[in-house]
Write a protein that holds these residues in place. Structure first.
Motif, PDB file in Angstrom:
ATOM      1  N   LEU A  95      40.403  32.628  60.831  1.00 35.92           N
ATOM      2  CA  LEU A  95      40.512  31.472  61.722  1.00 35.92           C
ATOM      3  C   LEU A  95      41.952  31.159  62.106  1.00 35.92           C
ATOM      4  O   LEU A  95      42.230  30.127  62.698  1.00 35.92           O
ATOM      5  N   GLY A  96      42.873  32.054  61.749  1.00 38.17           N
ATOM      6  CA  GLY A  96      44.268  31.873  62.110  1.00 38.17           C
ATOM      7  C   GLY A  96      45.104  31.140  61.080  1.00 38.17           C
ATOM      8  O   GLY A  96      46.321  31.130  61.173  1.00 38.17           O
ATOM      9  N   CYS A  97      44.469  30.492  60.117  1.00 42.28           N
ATOM     10  CA  CYS A  97      45.207  29.802  59.052  1.00 42.28           C
ATOM     11  C   CYS A  97      45.688  30.826  58.031  1.00 42.28           C
ATOM     12  O   CYS A  97      45.076  31.871  57.840  1.00 42.28           O
ATOM     13  N   ARG A  98      46.779  30.493  57.375  1.00 42.17           N
ATOM     14  CA  ARG A  98      47.281  31.384  56.320  1.00 42.17           C
ATOM     15  C   ARG A  98      46.448  31.179  55.060  1.00 42.17           C
ATOM     16  O   ARG A  98      46.214  30.056  54.641  1.00 42.17           O
ATOM     17  N   VAL A  99      45.973  32.284  54.494  1.00 42.50           N
ATOM     18  CA  VAL A  99      45.154  32.240  53.291  1.00 42.50           C
ATOM     19  C   VAL A  99      45.791  33.113  52.218  1.00 42.50           C
ATOM     20  O   VAL A  99      46.568  34.022  52.502  1.00 42.50           O
ATOM     21  N   THR A 100      45.457  32.834  50.986  1.00 46.88           N
ATOM     22  CA  THR A 100      46.017  33.568  49.861  1.00 46.88           C
ATOM     23  C   THR A 100      45.411  34.960  49.771  1.00 46.88           C
ATOM     24  O   THR A 100      44.192  35.128  49.888  1.00 46.88           O
ATOM     25  N   ALA A 101      46.269  35.943  49.551  1.00 43.10           N
ATOM     26  CA  ALA A 101      45.833  37.315  49.283  1.00 43.10           C
ATOM     27  C   ALA A 101      45.966  37.544  47.780  1.00 43.10           C
ATOM     28  O   ALA A 101      46.883  37.022  47.138  1.00 43.10           O
ATOM     29  N   TYR A 102      45.035  38.311  47.233  1.00 43.31           N
ATOM     30  CA  TYR A 102      45.007  38.589  45.800  1.00 43.31           C
ATOM     31  C   TYR A 102      45.025  40.089  45.561  1.00 43.31           C
ATOM     32  O   TYR A 102      44.602  40.872  46.401  1.00 43.31           O
ATOM     33  N   SER A 103      45.503  40.463  44.387  1.00 37.10           N
ATOM     34  CA  SER A 103      45.525  41.870  43.981  1.00 37.10           C
ATOM     35  C   SER A 103      45.115  41.973  42.523  1.00 37.10           C
ATOM     36  O   SER A 103      45.300  41.030  41.744  1.00 37.10           O
ATOM     37  N   VAL A 104      44.595  43.127  42.150  1.00 40.86           N
ATOM     38  CA  VAL A 104      44.312  43.393  40.735  1.00 40.86           C
ATOM     39  C   VAL A 104      45.559  43.908  40.032  1.00 40.86           C
ATOM     40  O   VAL A 104      45.562  44.054  38.829  1.00 40.86           O
ATOM     41  N   VAL A 105      46.610  44.175  40.812  1.00 37.78           N
ATOM     42  CA  VAL A 105      47.877  44.675  40.269  1.00 37.78           C
ATOM     43  C   VAL A 105      48.861  43.511  40.173  1.00 37.78           C
ATOM     44  O   VAL A 105      49.129  42.836  41.174  1.00 37.78           O
ATOM     45  N   LYS A 106      49.382  43.294  38.987  1.00 39.53           N
ATOM     46  CA  LYS A 106      50.346  42.208  38.794  1.00 39.53           C
ATOM     47  C   LYS A 106      51.643  42.545  39.545  1.00 39.53           C
ATOM     48  O   LYS A 106      52.188  43.623  39.372  1.00 39.53           O
ATOM     49  N   PRO A 107      52.109  41.609  40.389  1.00 36.98           N
ATOM     50  CA  PRO A 107      53.360  41.884  41.129  1.00 36.98           C
ATOM     51  C   PRO A 107      54.532  42.016  40.146  1.00 36.98           C
ATOM     52  O   PRO A 107      54.592  41.326  39.129  1.00 36.98           O
ATOM     53  N   SER A 108      55.417  42.937  40.478  1.00 39.08           N
ATOM     54  CA  SER A 108      56.593  43.101  39.614  1.00 39.08           C
ATOM     55  C   SER A 108      57.527  41.914  39.820  1.00 39.08           C
ATOM     56  O   SER A 108      57.655  41.390  40.931  1.00 39.08           O
ATOM     57  N   GLU A 109      58.110  41.492  38.743  1.00 42.46           N
ATOM     58  CA  GLU A 109      59.037  40.347  38.821  1.00 42.46           C
ATOM     59  C   GLU A 109      60.380  40.850  39.329  1.00 42.46           C
ATOM     60  O   GLU A 109      60.912  41.827  38.844  1.00 42.46           O
ATOM     61  N   THR A 110      60.917  40.157  40.337  1.00 43.97           N
ATOM     62  CA  THR A 110      62.216  40.546  40.874  1.00 43.97           C
ATOM     63  C   THR A 110      63.309  39.821  40.082  1.00 43.97           C
ATOM     64  O   THR A 110      63.124  38.706  39.620  1.00 43.97           O
ATOM     65  N   VAL A 111      64.440  40.468  39.981  1.00 41.83           N
ATOM     66  CA  VAL A 111      65.567  39.911  39.228  1.00 41.83           C
ATOM     67  C   VAL A 111      66.432  39.069  40.108  1.00 41.83           C
ATOM     68  O   VAL A 111      66.658  39.270  41.223  1.00 41.83           O
TER      69      VAL A 111
END
Length: 111
Positions: A95-111
């Motif tokens: 519908l054009g609104c921003r929605v949350t995307a999910y993954s089964v892979v944990k995002p790497s933490e950036t330093v």
């Protein structure tokens, strides 16, 4: 003794309602969903897995599985609470609104 199922832990479906009748209907419906929540969670995990680290929106998964998005979205939230899904950003939804995307892979933490 097994741990009691609870919405806050992602192990039970949620419910809501203002009047006594609607609240009871919602409680009854949530109890039915909770009965096979493990099966529903496995389906969601298998649907999201092919998207890898990039993840997908609930709308994409609804399109892939043929399930209504209002069935997919709560399962994603429950799996986040259980530590099995990870939020990977916002994307434009159907519908054009921003929605949350999910993954089964944990995002790497950036330093």
């Amino acid at each position: 003794m097994t741990e009691r199922r609870h919405y806050g832990h992602g192990t039970a479906a949620g419910h809501k309602g203002r009047s006594n009748v609607t609240r009871q209907n919602s409680v009854d419906a949530a109890a039915k969903v909770t009965e096979n929540l493990g099966q529903r969670h496995r389906l969601m995990l298998s649907a999201w897995t092919p998207y890898g680290a990039a993840g997908a929106t609930p709308e994409q998964i609804a399109d892939d599985t043929g399930l209504p998005v209002h069935v997919v979205r709560p399962r994603a939230g429950e799996l986040v609470k259980r530590g099995l899904f990870f939020e990977v950003g916002k994307r434009p939804g159907n519908l054009g609104c921003r929605v949350t995307a999910y993954s089964v892979v944990k995002p790497s933490e950036t330093v």
